[in-house]
Enzyme design. Structure first.
Site, PDB file in Angstrom:
ATOM      1  N   GLU A  23       0.820  -1.213   0.000  1.00  0.00           N
ATOM      2  CA  GLU A  23       0.000   0.000   0.000  1.00  0.00           C
ATOM      3  C   GLU A  23       0.855   1.265   0.000  1.00  0.00           C
ATOM      4  O   GLU A  23       0.397   2.324  -0.413  1.00  0.00           O
ATOM      5  CB  GLU A  23      -0.914   0.032   1.228  1.00  0.00           C
ATOM      6  N   TYR A  55     -15.706  27.405   0.731  1.00  0.00           N
ATOM      7  CA  TYR A  55     -15.627  25.949   0.597  1.00  0.00           C
ATOM      8  C   TYR A  55     -14.691  25.531  -0.527  1.00  0.00           C
ATOM      9  O   TYR A  55     -14.129  24.443  -0.478  1.00  0.00           O
ATOM     10  CB  TYR A  55     -17.006  25.311   0.448  1.00  0.00           C
ATOM     11  N   GLU A  75      -7.773   7.167  10.375  1.00  0.00           N
ATOM     12  CA  GLU A  75      -7.957   7.935  11.606  1.00  0.00           C
ATOM     13  C   GLU A  75      -7.000   9.125  11.645  1.00  0.00           C
ATOM     14  O   GLU A  75      -7.359  10.221  12.079  1.00  0.00           O
ATOM     15  CB  GLU A  75      -7.733   7.040  12.834  1.00  0.00           C
ATOM     16  N   LYS A 100     -12.551   4.897   2.939  1.00  0.00           N
ATOM     17  CA  LYS A 100     -11.579   4.211   2.088  1.00  0.00           C
ATOM     18  C   LYS A 100     -12.316   3.082   1.372  1.00  0.00           C
ATOM     19  O   LYS A 100     -12.326   1.940   1.811  1.00  0.00           O
ATOM     20  CB  LYS A 100     -10.416   3.681   2.926  1.00  0.00           C
TER      21      LYS A 100
END
Length: 121
Positions: A23, A55, A75, A100
């Site tokens: 990964e 934004y 996290e 994810k």
């Protein structure tokens, strides 16, 4: 505190994320949803863009930050994005969801949701 909110939904970013060696060599898709407390009354009454939470700038800042950093955990992405938005845009409270998709073969998505405020110790 105003109960007004500004939302950004489905902000899709490619970045290096994961705990496994394989990964750490590829970019994977994250999808972020944000809900940010912002007093919209001044902008709503005046029609003055300078009084809005921009934004577009928030999205650009998040995208640039996440794309240029490597993470192991979603996290960590959530925490760092929350801190960035609180510091850079003076948001008092926000909720961040980091997804994810495809992280687990037999699940459509995995995600974490956090809520943070400027006065949190």
């Amino acid at each position: 505190m105003s109960k007004d909110r500004v939302l950004i939904e489905g902000l899709t970013i490619l970045t290096i994320i994961g705990v496994y060696d394989w990964e750490k060599t590829i970019k994977q898709k994250l999808v972020l949803d944000l809900e940010m407390q912002w007093d919209n009354i001044p902008a709503g009454k005046s029609d003055d863009v300078s009084l809005c939470l921009d934004y577009f700038q928030v999205s650009q800042s998040i995208t640039s930050f996440v794309e240029t950093h490597k993470f192991e955990l979603i996290e960590c992405v959530a925490e760092q994005v929350a801190e960035l938005i609180i510091q850079q845009f003076s948001v008092k409270w926000l909720k961040v969801k980091v997804s994810k998709p495809g992280a687990i073969a037999n699940a459509k998505n995995v995600a974490v949701i956090i809520e943070r405020s400027r006065d949190r110790k």
